[in-house]
Every structure is written in structure tokens, then in C-alpha cells.
Design a protein around this motif. Structure first.
Motif, mmCIF file in Angstrom:
data_model
loop_
_atom_site.group_PDB
_atom_site.id
_atom_site.type_symbol
_atom_site.label_atom_id
_atom_site.label_comp_id
_atom_site.label_asym_id
_atom_site.label_seq_id
_atom_site.Cartn_x
_atom_site.Cartn_y
_atom_site.Cartn_z
ATOM 1 N N VAL A 86 0.834 -1.204 0.000
ATOM 2 C CA VAL A 86 0.000 0.000 0.000
ATOM 3 C C VAL A 86 0.870 1.256 0.000
ATOM 4 O O VAL A 86 0.567 2.246 -0.683
ATOM 5 C CB VAL A 86 -0.981 -0.013 1.193
ATOM 6 C CG1 VAL A 86 -1.702 1.323 1.320
ATOM 7 C CG2 VAL A 86 -1.998 -1.144 1.002
ATOM 8 N N HIS A 87 1.968 1.208 0.731
ATOM 9 C CA HIS A 87 2.897 2.347 0.724
ATOM 10 C C HIS A 87 3.460 2.563 -0.681
ATOM 11 O O HIS A 87 3.565 3.714 -1.151
ATOM 12 C CB HIS A 87 4.018 2.103 1.728
ATOM 13 C CG HIS A 87 4.789 3.333 2.076
ATOM 14 N ND1 HIS A 87 5.889 3.327 2.916
ATOM 15 C CD2 HIS A 87 4.634 4.624 1.705
ATOM 16 C CE1 HIS A 87 6.363 4.544 3.036
ATOM 17 N NE2 HIS A 87 5.636 5.354 2.311
ATOM 18 N N ALA A 88 3.801 1.481 -1.374
ATOM 19 C CA ALA A 88 4.321 1.591 -2.741
ATOM 20 C C ALA A 88 3.259 2.135 -3.687
ATOM 21 O O ALA A 88 3.562 2.947 -4.581
ATOM 22 C CB ALA A 88 4.814 0.227 -3.229
ATOM 23 N N LEU A 89 2.021 1.718 -3.503
ATOM 24 C CA LEU A 89 0.937 2.249 -4.331
ATOM 25 C C LEU A 89 0.761 3.745 -4.123
ATOM 26 O O LEU A 89 0.532 4.506 -5.076
ATOM 27 C CB LEU A 89 -0.370 1.522 -4.020
ATOM 28 C CG LEU A 89 -0.539 0.126 -4.626
ATOM 29 C CD1 LEU A 89 -1.748 -0.580 -4.010
ATOM 30 C CD2 LEU A 89 -0.702 0.216 -6.145
ATOM 31 N N GLN A 90 0.874 4.181 -2.870
ATOM 32 C CA GLN A 90 0.768 5.616 -2.607
ATOM 33 C C GLN A 90 1.874 6.383 -3.336
ATOM 34 O O GLN A 90 1.613 7.391 -3.995
ATOM 35 C CB GLN A 90 0.845 5.909 -1.112
ATOM 36 C CG GLN A 90 0.737 7.405 -0.812
ATOM 37 C CD GLN A 90 1.155 7.774 0.606
ATOM 38 O OE1 GLN A 90 1.862 7.006 1.268
ATOM 39 N NE2 GLN A 90 0.713 8.926 1.080
ATOM 40 N N LYS A 91 3.103 5.899 -3.207
ATOM 41 C CA LYS A 91 4.225 6.579 -3.865
ATOM 42 C C LYS A 91 4.040 6.604 -5.378
ATOM 43 O O LYS A 91 4.279 7.635 -6.033
ATOM 44 C CB LYS A 91 5.548 5.885 -3.507
ATOM 45 C CG LYS A 91 6.038 6.178 -2.097
ATOM 46 C CD LYS A 91 7.373 5.517 -1.841
ATOM 47 C CE LYS A 91 7.945 5.949 -0.489
ATOM 48 N NZ LYS A 91 8.309 7.386 -0.462
#
Length: 325
Positions: free
Chosen positions: A136-141
Motif C-alpha cells: 500500500v505504501h508503494a501504491l501511494q508513492k
């Protein structure tokens, strides 16, 4: 073009989801195993996943259902490890043998953007649950850097509703399995004696989030639910029980089903007499006809057209897809 759901999330929304997923991972209950190990400190539970991303392959996949693969492919990320570890898994190299390498959040974000640059129709996350805080953090970035593709969540259907809720407005297309209609084969082949109840609750929750599968004017899916069911030999998938649940829970016009005949006795399946062979074509055709007669539209594999091309050798896929974007 339909905007991906996550494009409407604020920074505060993303932060809240990531914080909650990290909190759950610190005493891990991401999946129904609820191992309660501290994943953030590298402790390992049933899935054996560490406290960092491990990815096997990233590439445009042309072997998914037509609304996902389209003409340019589904931008697929195969995550290493799995919460089920089925004895017949066709991806056993990554689920059992842990083929893959560590990824940083930043590297995964760049890979997602790279799939978009290659023209893929979506981001297809395969067995991602055990890595959700980092995913999810990677998707945000990636979203902050221009990612707009819809997210497909491709999973074994063994999911907690609490985890599904945290993916609301992040996942656009849910692509779960309904592997079994009875718990005994789930216990025997996937070490999941509670699979049926967990799976049925998850399917209901996914549908509540996204509704029926919808496609754009070119036939590419942008939102909704598509349920996969792999027919196992000798009624070990309890397909009629799966069908009975779907008939009871949904209007057939609202549910897209992908009925698969591609089972092969891979990995450890040959140690189990009832699944140590291919599916009899007549058995598959009977089940297929029952789904069609019940009014469920979708995708139905033709056994005579199948070959071994659907089995990916992840030891050969790992180099090219993992270098560059």
C-alpha cells in the motif's frame, strides 16, 4: 478512461491505511491464520514472509481473463510466499520454494510506474496480503508520481473481512478464488480447515465494495468482482457446493465467474490419490453446464485447448522483469 479509486484518496487517507496495516503486522493478523508474530521485527508466521517485500516477477501478463489481459497485458506483480500453500499450487516455486528477492517500497513503486509505461491495462497484485503495509505504501508513492491504472487484487480468497475493509477505494477489481465448497479438502490440501466460511464472508465483502464487474468501451475491466473456481479431480473442489452458495448469495446477472479446467497435479499433488490426476473432461463439462444453466456468465475454459503454457517457470522469469522499469 475511468480513474482508479485510489486517485481520490487524500494523504491522510493513505497514512491512516498504512498505519493500521503496520499496527496489524506488529502482531500479525493480516490473514485468517492470525499468527500474531511481529512482522515488522522480522518474525515469521505460517506464510514464512519476512518483514520486507519479496517479489518474484513483474511483467505484462497475457494469460489472465480477457478483460484483464486485453491486448497489452495485465501488469502483474507476483509476490513470494503465500498464506495457503496448496499442495497442488501451480506457482509452487514462489509459494513454497520462495523464489524471489527483496524489494524496497521505492523499487516496487517504480516497477508499477514501469508497467504503466509499457501500456498495461491494470496493476495485478498476486498473493499480496502478507505484504500489505509495504504494498500500500508503494501504491501511494506510485500514485503520487502519476500511476492511474486500476488495481486488481488477485488472491486465494482466504482473506479477513477486516483486511478487505482496509483496501476499500484502493482495490478496483477483486479477483479471488473460491477453491473449495467443503472444508475437509481445504484442510487436507491447503491446511485451511475454516476455508469455506472465511471465503464466503470475504466474497460477500468484496462484492459489497465493488459490485458487478464493469468494463469500459474497449472491454477492459475497471471495477468489480470476478470469481475464479478451479475444478479439481474427483469432486475435491466441491464445485456444486460453490455453485449453491453463489446462487443463494447473489443474482447470477451480478456475478462474473471464471471456471477453470487447467488443473494439473503439480508440486505435491501426486501424494494425494484423489487429486493425483488431471480433471476428467466429462466431470468438468458437467460442472460447466450447471454453472451456465444457473445463469452465471463469465469465462469457461475449454480443456482441449489447454497446454502447459499457463505454468510459469519463475526461475526463468526473474532476471529480465526485475531489471530496469
Amino acid at each position: 478512461m475511468h480513474a482508479a479509486s485510489y486517485k481520490y484518496l487524500t494523504d491522510a487517507d493513505w497514512a491512516q491505511r498504512i498505519h493500521e496495516l503496520e499496527r496489524i503486522s506488529a502482531c500479525c493478523e493480516l490473514c485468517p491464520r492470525r499468527c500474531r508474530v511481529n512482522r515488522l521485527e522480522g518474525e515469521r508466521g505460517f506464510c514464512a514472509a519476512p518483514g520486507e517485500l519479496v517479489v518474484s516477477s513483474v511483467f505484462p501478463h497475457h494469460g489472465e481473463e480477457p478483460p484483464l489481459s486485453g491486448t497489452a497485458g495485465s501488469g502483474t506483480v507476483f509476490f513470494t510466499h503465500c498464506t495457503l500453500k496448496c499442495v497442488f499450487c501451480q506457482n509452487y516455486q514462489i509459494s513454497h520454494e520462495q523464489e524471489g528477492r527483496p524489494f524496497s517500497v521505492e523499487e516496487l513503486a517504480q516497477k508499477l510506474l514501469g508497467l504503466q509505461e509499457q501500456g498495461c491495462h491494470n496493476i495485478n497484485l498476486v498473493t499480496a496480503t502478507h505484504f500489505l503495509p509495504w504494498v500500500v505504501h508503494a501504491l501511494q508513492k506510485a500514485s503520487n508520481s502519476g500511476l492511474t491504472l486500476p488495481v486488481v487484487y488477485n488472491c486465494g480468497g482466504y482473506e479477513r473481512v477486516e483486511t478487505i475493509d482496509l483496501l476499500k477505494d484502493i482495490v478496483d477489481v477483486w479477483l479471488p478464488d473460491m477453491k473449495y465448497g467443503r472444508n475437509e479438502p481445504a484442510r487436507l490440501y491447503s491446511k485451511a480447515p475454516d476455508y469455506v466460511d472465511i471465503n464466503q464472508a470475504a466474497i460477500r465483502r468484496m462484492f459489497r465494495q465493488v459490485g458487478p464487474l464493469r468494463c469500459d468501451e474497449t472491454g477492459i475491466a475497471h471495477r468489480g468482482l470476478c470469481i475464479r473456481h478451479l475444478v479439481l479431480p474427483n469432486d475435491q473442489s466441491a464445485s456444486r457446493e460453490v455453485l449453491a452458495f453463489l446462487k443463494e448469495a447473489f443474482d447470477p446477472e451480478d456475478v462474473t465467474v471464471s471456471l477453470m479446467a487447467q488443473y494439473r497435479p503439480l508440486y505435491g499433488a501426486d501424494r494425494h490419490a484423489l487429486i493425483g490426476t488431471v480433471v476428467d473432461r466429462r466431470e468438468y463439462e458437467r460442472i460447466k453446464q450447471e454453472f451456465i444453466d444457473a445463469g452465471f456468465g463469465g469465462f469457461y475454459q475449454e480443456p482441449e485447448k489447454l497446454d502447459t503454457a499457463f505454468v510459469i517457470d519463475f526461475t526463468k522469469r526473474k532476471e529480465e522483469p526485475l531489471t530496469g522499469n
